[in-house]
Design an enzyme around this catalytic site. Structure first.
Site, mmCIF file in Angstrom:
data_model
loop_
_atom_site.group_PDB
_atom_site.id
_atom_site.type_symbol
_atom_site.label_atom_id
_atom_site.label_comp_id
_atom_site.label_asym_id
_atom_site.label_seq_id
_atom_site.Cartn_x
_atom_site.Cartn_y
_atom_site.Cartn_z
ATOM 1 C CD1 TRP B 327 -2.961 1.357 0.825
ATOM 2 C CD2 TRP B 327 -1.395 2.528 2.095
ATOM 3 N NE1 TRP B 327 -3.521 2.534 1.187
ATOM 4 C CE2 TRP B 327 -2.816 3.388 1.866
ATOM 5 C CE3 TRP B 327 -0.387 2.867 2.711
ATOM 6 C CZ2 TRP B 327 -2.815 4.595 2.398
ATOM 7 C CZ3 TRP B 327 -0.494 4.154 3.074
ATOM 8 C CH2 TRP B 327 -1.472 5.077 2.883
ATOM 9 C CG HIS B 328 3.181 2.369 3.295
ATOM 10 N ND1 HIS B 328 2.589 1.340 3.867
ATOM 11 C CD2 HIS B 328 3.287 3.493 4.043
ATOM 12 C CE1 HIS B 328 2.150 2.164 5.112
ATOM 13 N NE2 HIS B 328 2.726 2.936 5.223
ATOM 14 N N GLY B 329 3.800 1.746 -1.410
ATOM 15 C CA GLY B 329 4.561 2.142 -2.486
ATOM 16 C C GLY B 329 4.579 0.850 -3.633
ATOM 17 C CG PHE B 474 2.822 6.315 0.526
ATOM 18 C CD1 PHE B 474 3.793 5.888 -0.200
ATOM 19 C CD2 PHE B 474 3.125 6.671 1.641
ATOM 20 C CE1 PHE B 474 5.089 5.989 0.148
ATOM 21 C CE2 PHE B 474 4.456 7.003 2.403
ATOM 22 C CZ PHE B 474 5.589 6.458 1.438
#
Lengths: 77, 474
Positions: B327-329, B474
Site C-alpha cells: 500500500w505504501h508504494g 502513497f
C-alpha cells in the site's frame, strides 16, 4: 435449549484471562477490556468448539455485539 | 494544492468565510461549500483527476444503494465483489500496473525469456489510495449491515472528497464521519482555536523539524558510502523523526483545519515512538490505516484461517503486513519493510499466555522500567525504516552493510547539535502529549497565545520551499 449470556461468559473469561468480565447482550468489543481483533478470533474458535457449531465467515463479520453472537448460536441447528 | 503553500493560505480563509456565513438550509450550504472547495483543492494538481474522483464517488454511492435494495444474498454478493473489484482495478491500474509488469518481466528474464518492454505512462493521482479506502470501507460496512447507505449524494460526495483528508488521510469511516456531515455544524470558538493550535503545531513539525532533518537524511542516504557507520545509524534515527514529524504534522494540520470547520476527525498518531512493543507501535502509528487493515484485511483472513490455530493467525498477520507494505508504494523495498514488521509482530502472537495482557498493556501508563522495551521497539522500527527510506532492496542492504564501517564514529558536520535539539523537541512534544498536557487543560486565550507563539517560531525557523509531504506519494 437456547444459549444465554451465562453460557458465553465462561468462554470470554477464559480467553481474556479475566474472571471479573461481565457481559450483556449489548456488550461490544469496546466495552470489554482485551476483546481486540486477535482475541476475537480465539473467542470465535472457543465458542465453535464448546457448542460444536461452525459459523459462516460472513456471519462472524456481521457480529457487532454479544447479542448477535447469541442470535446466530441459537439459530444454528 | 499543498497545505504548506501560499495558495492554501488564501484558500482556507475564503472557504472558512463561505462555510460559516451559512444562510438558511445550513447543512446543504456547508456541504456544497465543502464539496466545491474539495474539488478545487484536488483539481489544483491536475483537473483531469477530478473525473476519477467523481467516478469513484458515484460508483460507491450507487453500490451502497444497490446493496440496500437487494435482499437476495447472491445479488448482494455480486454488488459487493463487483464494486470492490472495480475499485481495486482502478487503484491497481494507476498505482501498481507498471510494478507488476516490471516484476513479471524481470522474473521472465531470470528464466531466460526476453519479453518486449511494456509499460503504461500513467501519472499516479495524489491520494488515490486514501479515497479508494474510504469508498471500500463504506461499501463493505453496508454489506455487513454495520451502516445504512446515505441517500444524499452531496453528503457522500463530501465524505469521499473532504479536502483536509483527501490526499493523506486520516482514513475516515462512514460510521464516524457521515453522521457529522448529515447535520448542520455550529461554530464553536474553543474548537476553532484548538484547531488553529493544532495547525500551528503541524506546520512547526513539518516546516521546522521534518524539512530541516530531510536535508541531512537525503545527504546521508544518497551518499552513504562517504560516511562512517555511526553517521549512517544516526541518519536512520533522523529519518524516523523526519517521517513522523512530516506525517503527524500533516495529520495535525488536517485535523486542525477540520476543527476550524466544526468537524472532529479520527486520531492518527498517539506517541508511537514511546511504544513498548511492535503491536503497541501499530496501535499508535498511522492508526486510521492500521485499524482499516485490521478490520478489512486481517480480521476476514483470520476468520477464514481460524481452524489452523495460531499458525492461521500468523499467516493473516504476515499477509496483512505485506499488503500494508505494498500500500505504501509499488516497490519491493516497501514489501520487505512490511514483511519485517510482520515478523517483528509474530512473537507476541506465538506466546501461549498473556494475550489479554498484551492488548490491555497497550494502554497502560508509561513507567521508567519501560525504557528498555521502548528502546528495543524503536531500534526494530528504525531497522525497518532502512528499507522504507532506501530506493531499492540493494540500496537498503548496502546501507546496512556499511554500518560496520567505523560504527562508533560520526561525521560531526552532519550531526549538529541544532538537529539533535529538534529531535529532543519532537520527543518532548510527544511526552507532554502522552501525559495529557495538551488536552482540556487551558482556556482558549492560552491556546491562542500558544498557537501564535508556535506560528512565530515556524516563521523564524521554518523551511518555506513548499516541499511535498512524504505520504502524498502513497
Amino acid at each position: 435449549m437456547d444459549k444465554t449470556i451465562s453460557d458465553l461468559m465462561p468462554i470470554f473469561r477464559d480467553v481474556l484471562e479475566d474472571d471479573t468480565i461481565q457481559l450483556s447482550e449489548s456488550s461490544t468489543a469496546r466495552d470489554v477490556p482485551g476483546w481486540d481483533s486477535l482475541n476475537h478470533i480465539y473467542i470465535v474458535v472457543a465458542i465453535e468448539k464448546r457448542f460444536k457449531v461452525k459459523f459462516k465467515s460472513t456471519q462472524i463479520q456481521a457480529w457487532q455485539c454479544v447479542g448477535d453472537i447469541l442470535k446466530d448460536l441459537n439459530e444454528n441447528p | 494544492m499543498l497545505f504548506n503553500s501560499l495558495t492554501f493560505l488564501v484558500f482556507l480563509p475564503v472557504v472558512f468565510f463561505l462555510y460559516w456565513m451559512s444562510p438558511k438550509r445550513r447543512s446543504e450550504w456547508q456541504n456544497s461549500v465543502l464539496l466545491l472547495a474539495s474539488y478545487v483543492f484536488y483539481g489544483w494538481w491536475d483537473w483531469r483527476f477530478l473525473l476519477l474522483l467523481a467516478g469513484s464517488t458515484l460508483l460507491d454511492y450507487f453500490a451502497g444503494i444497490g446493496l440496500d435494495r437487494n435482499t437476495d444474498p447472491g445479488k448482494r454478493r455480486l454488488w459487493l465483489w463487483g464494486t470492490v473489484a472495480l475499485n481495486l482495478v482502478v487503484l491497481g491500474l494507476f498505482k501498481y500496473f507498471n510494478f507488476f509488469v516490471d516484476s513479471a518481466t524481470r522474473l521472465l528474464e531470470s528464466l531466460g525469456y526476453h519479453p518486449a518492454p511494456w509499460a503504461l505512462n500513467l501519472i499516479l493521482p495524489v491520494g488515490i489510495s486514501f479515497y479508494t479506502f474510504h469508498g471500500l470501507s463504506y461499501v463493505i460496512d453496508i454489506y455487513f449491515g454495520r451502516i445504512r447507505p446515505t441517500r444524499d449524494p452531496l453528503v457522500y460526495g463530501v465524505f469521499v472528497a473532504y479536502f483536509p483528508l483527501l490526499v493523506a488521510g486520516p482514513i475516515e469511516r462512514a460510521t464516524h464521519l457521515l453522521p457529522k456531515l448529515a447535520k448542520p455544524r455550529v461554530f464553536e470558538y474553543p474548537m476553532a482555536v484548538d484547531g488553529f493550535r493544532l495547525m500551528a503545531w503541524g506546520f512547526f513539525k513539518k516546516l521546522v523539524i521534518a524539512d530541516t532533518l530531510a536535508v541531512e537524511v537525503n545527504e546521508i542516504f544518497n551518499n552513504f558510502t562517504d560516511f562512517r557507520g555511526g553517521t549512517l545509524m544516526i541518519g536512520v534515527v533522523y529519518f524516523a523523526i523526519q517521517v513522523y514529524c512530516d506525517f503527524s504534522g500533516y495529520t495535525d494540520i488536517a485535523r486542525g483545519v477540520s476543527r476550524l470547520l466544526g468537524i472532529e476527525v479520527l486520531e492518527n498518531f498517539r506517541t508511537p515512538y514511546l511504544s513498548r512493543s511492535i503491536p503497541e507501535f501499530w496501535s499508535r502509528w498511522h492508526i486510521s490505516l492500521s485499524s482499516w487493515l485490521n478490520d478489512y484485511v486481517f480480521t476476514p483472513l483470520a476468520i477464514e484461517f481460524r481452524d489452523r490455530g495460531r499458525h492461521g493467525i500468523m499467516a493473516a498477520v504476515l499477509i496483512t503486513f505485506l499488503l500494508s507494505g505494498l500500500w505504501h508504494g509499488p516497490a519491493w523495498h516497501f514489501v520487505i519493510w512490511g514483511a519485517l514488521h510482520g515478523l517483528f509482530y509474530l512473537p507476541s502472537i506465538y506466546r501461549k499466555k498473556g494475550l489479554r495482557s498484551l492488548s490491555v498493556r497497550k494502554d497502560a501508563p508509561l513507567s521508567f522500567q519501560d525504557t528498555p522495551a521502548i528502546l528495543q521497539t524503536f531500534i526494530l522500527v528504525c531497522l525497518g525504516y532502512v528499507f522504507f527510506r532506501a530506493t531499492s532492496i540493494q540500496h537498503a542492504l548496502d546501507y546496512l552493510a556499511h554500518f560496520s564501517s567505523e560504527p562508533f564514529s560520526f561525521d560531526t558536520f552532519h550531526i549538529r547539535s541544532s538537529l539533535n535539539m529538534l529531535i529532543l523537541v519532537s520527543f518532548g512534544i510527544d511526552f507532554l502529549q502522552r501525559r495529557g498536557y495538551f488536552t482540556g487543560r487551558y482556556g482558549s486565550g492560552f491556546l491562542l497565545a500558544e498557537a501564535l507563539a508556535i506560528s512565530f517560531a515556524t516563521a523564524l525557523y521554518g523551511n518555506f520551499g513548499s516541499v511535498e509531504f512524504i505520504y502524498f506519494q502513497f
